[in-house]
Design a protein around this motif. Structure first.
Motif, short mmCIF file in Angstrom:
data_model
loop_
_atom_site.label_atom_id
_atom_site.label_comp_id
_atom_site.label_asym_id
_atom_site.label_seq_id
_atom_site.Cartn_x
_atom_site.Cartn_y
_atom_site.Cartn_z
N THR A 14 81.21 -29.61 22.71
CA THR A 14 81.36 -28.41 21.93
C THR A 14 82.35 -28.48 20.29
OG1 THR A 14 80.83 -26.94 23.44
CG2 THR A 14 81.60 -26.06 21.37
N ALA A 15 83.49 -29.17 20.67
CA ALA A 15 84.10 -29.36 19.31
C ALA A 15 84.11 -30.87 18.99
CB ALA A 15 85.81 -29.74 19.64
N MET A 16 83.15 -31.02 20.06
CA MET A 16 82.99 -33.14 19.42
C MET A 16 81.58 -32.86 18.31
SD MET A 16 82.19 -36.83 20.82
CE MET A 16 83.60 -37.56 21.65
N THR A 21 79.46 -32.20 12.99
CA THR A 21 78.59 -31.31 12.03
C THR A 21 79.40 -31.22 10.44
OG1 THR A 21 79.18 -29.43 12.35
CG2 THR A 21 77.01 -29.46 13.42
N ARG A 22 80.47 -31.19 10.62
CA ARG A 22 81.61 -31.60 8.89
C ARG A 22 81.59 -32.78 8.51
NH1 ARG A 22 85.16 -28.82 12.35
NH2 ARG A 22 86.32 -30.02 12.86
N ALA A 23 81.16 -33.75 9.02
CA ALA A 23 80.86 -35.14 8.85
C ALA A 23 80.77 -35.31 7.70
CB ALA A 23 79.88 -36.00 9.79
N GLN A 24 81.51 -35.95 6.72
CA GLN A 24 80.66 -36.32 5.20
C GLN A 24 80.52 -37.78 5.16
OE1 GLN A 24 83.43 -36.56 1.90
NE2 GLN A 24 84.75 -34.39 2.87
N THR A 25 79.04 -38.20 4.78
CA THR A 25 78.28 -38.81 5.01
C THR A 25 77.80 -39.61 3.92
OG1 THR A 25 75.86 -37.45 4.81
CG2 THR A 25 77.60 -37.97 7.31
N LEU A 199 85.33 -43.14 26.57
CA LEU A 199 85.85 -42.07 25.42
C LEU A 199 84.71 -40.50 24.98
CD1 LEU A 199 87.77 -45.44 22.75
CD2 LEU A 199 88.63 -43.72 23.98
N GLY A 200 83.63 -40.71 25.52
CA GLY A 200 83.11 -39.64 25.75
C GLY A 200 82.38 -39.02 24.65
N ALA A 201 81.65 -40.67 23.06
CA ALA A 201 81.18 -39.83 22.31
C ALA A 201 80.09 -40.91 22.55
CB ALA A 201 81.13 -41.01 21.31
N PRO A 202 78.60 -40.02 21.87
CA PRO A 202 77.13 -40.04 22.16
C PRO A 202 76.74 -41.39 22.40
CG PRO A 202 77.52 -38.86 21.00
CD PRO A 202 78.70 -38.72 20.53
N VAL A 203 77.10 -42.56 20.79
CA VAL A 203 77.12 -43.69 20.60
C VAL A 203 77.71 -44.50 20.09
CG1 VAL A 203 75.36 -44.52 18.82
CG2 VAL A 203 74.34 -42.30 19.49
N CYS A 238 83.37 -40.62 16.72
CA CYS A 238 84.28 -41.31 17.16
C CYS A 238 85.34 -41.03 16.67
CB CYS A 238 83.87 -43.28 17.41
SG CYS A 238 81.97 -43.45 17.35
N LEU A 239 85.82 -40.62 16.18
CA LEU A 239 86.71 -40.34 15.00
C LEU A 239 87.78 -38.94 15.89
CD1 LEU A 239 86.54 -40.72 11.64
CD2 LEU A 239 88.04 -42.35 12.68
N TYR A 240 86.60 -38.72 16.65
CA TYR A 240 87.24 -37.24 17.54
C TYR A 240 88.02 -37.46 18.14
CZ TYR A 240 86.97 -32.63 19.84
OH TYR A 240 87.77 -32.07 20.74
N ALA A 241 86.82 -38.45 18.88
CA ALA A 241 87.23 -39.08 20.61
C ALA A 241 88.86 -40.35 20.52
CB ALA A 241 86.32 -40.91 20.87
#
Ligand SMILES: *Cc1c(COP(=O)(O)O)cnc(C)c1O
Length: 334
Positions: A14-16, A21-25, A199-203, A238-241
């Motif tokens: 959930t935290a990841m 959702t907060r990422a600037q793109t 590291l647990g990121a989806p992609v 990835c940064l969260y990871a």
């Protein structure tokens, strides 16, 4: 379910997801995505390289690196057991026109220097041009000896070869060995790191190297269809990871050791090896399919090959390990 088939099966927490959702793109093909840029810079810095490049997968990151190092008719030296050679659809040959020269890995995952030396082709029109040595760390969960890495990369450079590391699990190697990622990356002209494993990121994977090498790889990434647009949502995971999932890899390694120790007590199980987050076990041929089915009935997923690989990750805790050991024990006691 307790899924031990791979460390790729983790779901974003959930935290990841909140961080995503907060990422600037922005449009990353134009270099406009600030979150992707941040990730690339951070991974480059942590690995002691000048530049980084975000990819959708480790397969594409490795392939773009090989294509950046080698041209048509060039050759790369690679372990027979290496992911780039064995598990990436033959991409170097199929899409890169690069000839792989596979060499037998020793039991510790290294490729002995005399095998490397003997495989380097003379400069002669008969031969492909040997350009690159590719190693993998961890390989089959095993951390390459750091002395070997220093020797092999120096030897390759001395013979005019470039060096690439498939560091899909470089952070597992770093946590297990106590060497920082930059020390493990030293001696390599390029390193590919996966975020969708332990590291647990989806992609996502990041390739690091010199500005020139990464510039070449960026071109090939576009050619290979890996230019992504608002990829910051993925880079944020990835940064969260990097912030939250690196130190805890030690838990995965402890869980794998606990699993190996538990299984080793059971008549009918041969634990072949355990290193970092992987356990390799053997069962009698007549037990393989029934055991896998028995475990599936109890919510435990494993492979059922000649040698079963059991992989720990952030969705498996110590209680799960004890559940798995108890289920295997119950199967052999039935
Ligand atoms: C998973 C993996 C890769 C890349 O795999 P993708 O699924 O394409 O991200 C590369 N090398 C090794 C050693 C791996 O385990």
């Amino acid at each position: 379910m307790i899924d031990l088939r791979s460390d790729t099966v983790t779901r974003p927490s959930t935290a990841m997801l909140a961080a995503m959702t907060r990422a600037q793109t922005g449009d990353d093909v134009w270099g406009d995505d600030p979150t992707v840029v941040l990730l690339q810079e951070r991974v480059a810095e942590e690995t002691g390289k000048k530049a980084g490049l975000f990819f959708p997968s480790g397969t594409q990151s490795n392939l773009a690196a090989l294509m950046a190092h080698c041209g048509r008719g060039d050759e790369y030296l690679v372990g027979q057991a290496a992911h780039t050679y064995k598990f990436e659809g033959g991409g170097a040959a199929v899409l890169g026109s690069i000839q792989p020269q596979p060499l037998d890995n020793a039991a510790d995952g290294t490729i002995p220097l005399e095998r490397i030396a003997a495989a380097i082709k003379p400069v002669d029109d008969h031969f492909a041009r040997t350009r690159l040595l590719a190693l993998e760390n961890t390989i089959g969960g095993t951390v390459l000896p750091q002395d070997y890495v220093a020797e092999a990369t120096a030897f390759a450079h001395g013979r005019g070869l470039a060096t690439h590391l498939d560091g899909a699990r470089l952070f597992n190697a770093a946590v297990a060995s106590g060497h920082p990622p930059a020390a493990l990356a030293q001696g390599f002209d390029s390193v590919s790191i996966c975020f969708s494993k332990g590291l647990g990121a989806p992609v996502g994977s990041v390739l690091v190297g010199s500005e020139a090498l990464i510039g070449e790889a960026r071109r090939w990434r576009k050619t290979l269809g890996g230019g992504m647009r608002q990829a910051g949502v993925l880079a944020a995971a990835c940064l969260y990871a990097l912030d939250h999932h690196v130190a805890r890899l030690a838990d995965d390694h402890a869980h794998a050791a606990r699993l190996a120790a538990g299984l080793a007590q059971i008549d009918g199980v041969t634990v072949v090896s355990q290193a970092t987050n992987m356990v390799f076990a053997r069962f009698a041929p007549e037990d393989r399919a029934p055991l896998a089915a028995w475990l599936t009935d109890r919510g435990i997923l494993t492979g059922a090959g000649e040698q079963t690989r059991l992989v720990t990750h952030l969705d498996v805790d110590a209680d799960d390990i004890d559940t798995v050991v108890a289920a295997v024990r119950a199967y052999f006691a039935r």
